[in-house]
Design an enzyme around this catalytic site. Structure first.
Site, mmCIF file in Angstrom:
data_model
loop_
_atom_site.group_PDB
_atom_site.id
_atom_site.type_symbol
_atom_site.label_atom_id
_atom_site.label_comp_id
_atom_site.label_asym_id
_atom_site.label_seq_id
_atom_site.Cartn_x
_atom_site.Cartn_y
_atom_site.Cartn_z
ATOM 1 N N ASP A 51 -27.396 5.987 -0.482
ATOM 2 C CA ASP A 51 -28.185 7.169 -0.818
ATOM 3 C C ASP A 51 -27.484 8.103 -1.773
ATOM 4 O O ASP A 51 -26.288 8.051 -1.938
ATOM 5 C CB ASP A 51 -28.389 7.972 0.475
ATOM 6 C CG ASP A 51 -29.687 7.616 1.143
ATOM 7 O OD1 ASP A 51 -30.450 6.834 0.556
ATOM 8 O OD2 ASP A 51 -29.922 8.118 2.254
ATOM 9 N N LYS A 73 -32.295 9.369 -3.234
ATOM 10 C CA LYS A 73 -33.477 10.222 -3.237
ATOM 11 C C LYS A 73 -33.074 11.591 -3.748
ATOM 12 O O LYS A 73 -32.065 12.138 -3.318
ATOM 13 C CB LYS A 73 -33.998 10.403 -1.824
ATOM 14 C CG LYS A 73 -34.607 9.173 -1.240
ATOM 15 C CD LYS A 73 -35.087 9.500 0.154
ATOM 16 C CE LYS A 73 -35.182 8.248 0.990
ATOM 17 N NZ LYS A 73 -34.874 8.497 2.367
ATOM 18 N N MET A 187 -32.724 20.547 4.559
ATOM 19 C CA MET A 187 -33.764 20.371 3.535
ATOM 20 C C MET A 187 -34.615 21.639 3.393
ATOM 21 O O MET A 187 -35.831 21.550 3.236
ATOM 22 C CB MET A 187 -34.673 19.182 3.883
ATOM 23 C CG MET A 187 -33.924 17.874 3.927
ATOM 24 S SD MET A 187 -34.956 16.506 4.443
ATOM 25 C CE MET A 187 -34.972 16.724 6.201
HETATM 26 N N1 SAH Z 1 -28.639 12.712 7.753
HETATM 27 C C1 SAH Z 1 -28.141 13.870 7.078
HETATM 28 C C2 SAH Z 1 -29.236 14.820 6.682
HETATM 29 C C3 SAH Z 1 -30.193 14.253 5.675
HETATM 30 S S1 SAH Z 1 -31.407 15.400 5.194
HETATM 31 C C4 SAH Z 1 -27.075 14.546 7.935
HETATM 32 O O1 SAH Z 1 -26.922 14.208 9.113
HETATM 33 O O2 SAH Z 1 -26.367 15.410 7.417
HETATM 34 C C5 SAH Z 1 -30.696 16.056 3.732
HETATM 35 C C6 SAH Z 1 -30.265 17.472 3.942
HETATM 36 O O3 SAH Z 1 -28.999 17.514 4.579
HETATM 37 C C7 SAH Z 1 -30.072 18.281 2.681
HETATM 38 O O4 SAH Z 1 -31.279 18.765 2.177
HETATM 39 C C8 SAH Z 1 -29.194 19.393 3.170
HETATM 40 O O5 SAH Z 1 -29.949 20.344 3.876
HETATM 41 C C9 SAH Z 1 -28.322 18.681 4.170
HETATM 42 N N2 SAH Z 1 -27.016 18.279 3.608
HETATM 43 C C10 SAH Z 1 -26.517 17.038 3.559
HETATM 44 N N3 SAH Z 1 -25.278 17.048 3.046
HETATM 45 C C11 SAH Z 1 -24.985 18.327 2.781
HETATM 46 C C12 SAH Z 1 -23.851 18.991 2.250
HETATM 47 N N4 SAH Z 1 -22.755 18.317 1.888
HETATM 48 N N5 SAH Z 1 -23.898 20.336 2.109
HETATM 49 C C13 SAH Z 1 -24.986 21.029 2.481
HETATM 50 N N6 SAH Z 1 -26.083 20.448 2.977
HETATM 51 C C14 SAH Z 1 -26.086 19.125 3.137
#
Ligand code: SAH
Length: 520
Positions: A51, A73, A187
């Site tokens: 991803d 995505k 998100m």
């Molecule tokens: N499975 C992932 C989340 C996926 S949804 C998890 O457990 O972290 C994607 C969202 O995750 C983004 O829109 C943001 O809100 C958050 N996100 C993921 N990585 C991030 C990062 N390094 N810093 C800030 N937000 C992050």
């Protein structure tokens, strides 16, 4: 019991036939937060389906030669629709491959991991889940926000700010406000004004602390800590973009006191390390220990010269030499590998003296059970050449007839040999490996988010410029191991800093000094 064993047995057999899928969480970005299990699985993968949110540091752990399928995505735009990703996983597994599906954070926290398993289950494809550290918890931690704290809250809620397509989140704000606790929205960047408004309208305190945390755990993470009323305005002012998480709750006020990540000596710096893959771990771990985000960006690779009759002949007659001088750990490795193939051990080197260009090479020789007899004070080819010339000349005067073997790169610089020639020393310049320029790759690459590029030899500079022929080199902050490397970087008009001594420690010191200057 017997039944159970049989079932497992058939399952294993099936997995041999149909391959297997590992759903792996890559963590929030910092490669140090990737799990040991994840790394082990990645190292055995035939194909990795990954991803957009997977950090470069984690992607850099994928062994070269692994097949890669990016299905990244971008918010609001899905280049590869979910159902197609599901099919890719199935297809690859049915080819008998070990498929790693690598996803940002944890695969089951708003990661659609469940959806990806449905088709595999239907078709009986075996799978495993490797959980990851979710951004929901780690990004606040890297910003000094404990998601729970006994004085402030007794629950934690992880909520999506985005449901299907562009529909608004169907969040029951009243219920949330009633339960209280820390709220974490993933998100939610574009929906943030609505989220804040929803919570306010549901009766939450106007001055409830709230924060938005961008690109958490990377060198360039940013946070805006505000309150529910002012967060949308403050975040807009700061130009916060996705990926970011929103945290609402009293705990946000602790960031002021507990922030730490950017305060580390090299915190806030993204540094590309261009050493060959097999040699870059020391510098990389020293830099990340000081808080830098490291991008492993090998630009060259060393490859042993195949069917090297020159090396073999010289090894057969190794006792005609008195000295062997190595100019790189790669040279040491190729030399000893060939010895092993010829079933020679260190006894055949009895009586020989050894020289090393610097500490890395010295260490490589010592690992073979031999202490080094000569190493110049300054770690450069020229200094090695001079030190050898002086020492061998002295031995000659004392009545010896020293003869030197120099196993090194095919196109070795004359820096080493010039002083030897001038002093009239007898030596054999023996090519044992070649330096090969690497192709750029789509996963780990140089872009303007890199603050410094560390160059440990002139050939890494040349490799870099071949890899990226079309970038403005004058913008590159090059940290060079020594003069020769700097001279090469100067040719491309890079901004240059040079380590005081040609060691990894000194390169780190050079960066610490630069960072100190930036802070002052
Ligand atoms: N499975 C992932 C989340 C996926 S949804 C998890 O457990 O972290 C994607 C969202 O995750 C983004 O829109 C943001 O809100 C958050 N996100 C993921 N990585 C991030 C990062 N390094 N810093 C800030 N937000 C992050």
């Amino acid at each position: 019991m017997q039944k159970e064993i049989n079932r497992q047995h058939t399952k294993e057999n099936e997995s041999v036939k149909s391959g297997k899928v590992w759903l792996v969480g890559a963590g929030p970005s910092d490669a140090g937060l990737f799990t040991l299990r994840g790394k082990a699985v990645l190292e055995q993968a035939d194909v990795v389906v990954y991803d957009k949110l997977v950090g470069q540091g984690v992607l850099g752990l994928i062994p070269s030669g692994t097949e890669l399928i990016p299905v990244g995505k971008v918010s609001g735009y899905h280049p590869i629709p979910q159902h197609q990703i599901n099919e890719i996983l199935l297809e690859e597994a049915l080819k008998g491959k070990k498929v790693v599906r690598l996803k940002g954070g944890d695969p089951f926290v708003f990661g659609r991991g469940g959806e990806e398993l449905e088709l595999l289950c239907e078709r009986g494809v075996p799978f495993e889940i490797v959980p990851g550290i979710t951004s929901a918890i780690s990004v606040p931690a890297y910003n000094g926000i404990p998601v729970t704290h006994r004085d402030f809250c007794s629950s934690l809620h992880i909520i999506t700010g985005h449901t299907k397509k562009s529909e608004e989140a169907e969040v029951d704000y009243e219920a949330l406000v009633k339960v209280g606790g820390t709220m974490i929205f993933l998100m939610g960047v574009s929906a943030m004004p609505k989220i804040c408004k929803g919570l306010l309208e549901a009766g939450m305190r106007k001055d409830m602390p709230a924060a938005i945390l961008e690109r958490g755990t990377t060198a360039h993470q940013r946070r805006v800590v505000s309150d529910l009323t002012n967060l949308p305005r403050d975040a807009e002012k700061a130009g916060i973009q996705t990926p970011a998480i929103i945290v609402v709750g009293e705990v946000c006020s602790l960031a002021d006191q507990f922030h730490w990540a950017e305060d580390r000596p090299l915190g806030g710096l993204k540094i590309a390390v261009t050493r060959p893959r097999d040699r870059n771990s020391t510098l990389a771990s020293m830099l990340s220990d000081q808080g830098a985000e490291v991008v492993l960006l090998p630009t060259i690779e060393t490859e042993a010269i195949l069917e090297n009759t020159g090396l073999r002949e010289n090894l057969k007659e190794i006792q005609k030499y008195q000295w062997i001088a190595f100019t790189s750990p790669a040279g040491v490795k190729v030399f000893y590998d060939e010895m092993q193939k010829m079933r020679m051990d260190i006894r055949s080197l009895n009586g020989l003296k050894f020289a090393a260009i610097g500490t890395g090479t010295k260490k490589a020789i010592e690992e073979k059970g031999i202490f080094v007899d000569l190493m110049p004070d300054v770690y450069s080819g020229e200094a090695l050449g001079h030190a050898l010339a002086e020492r061998l000349k002295k031995e000659e005067k004392e009545g010896d007839r020293p003869f030197l073997l120099l196993p090194r790169a095919k196109i070795g610089t004359q820096e080493v040999t010039r002083p030897l020639d001038e002093a009239g020393i007898s030596y054999v310049d023996l090519p044992v490996y070649e330096t090969i320029d690497l192709e750029p790759n789509d996963m780990v690459f140089y872009d303007e988010t890199v603050d410094y590029v560390a160059f440990t030899s002139a050939s890494t500079v040349r490799g870099f410029t071949k890899m990226y022929p079309n970038i403005d080199y004058s913008k590159i902050e090059a940290v060079c191991i020594g003069e020769q490397t700097a001279a090469q970087a100067r040719v491309f008009d890079m901004k240059i800093s040079i380590a005081e001594r040609a060691t990894m420690e000194s390169m780190v010191d050079c960066l610490l000094y630069k960072k100190e200057g930036e802070r002052a």
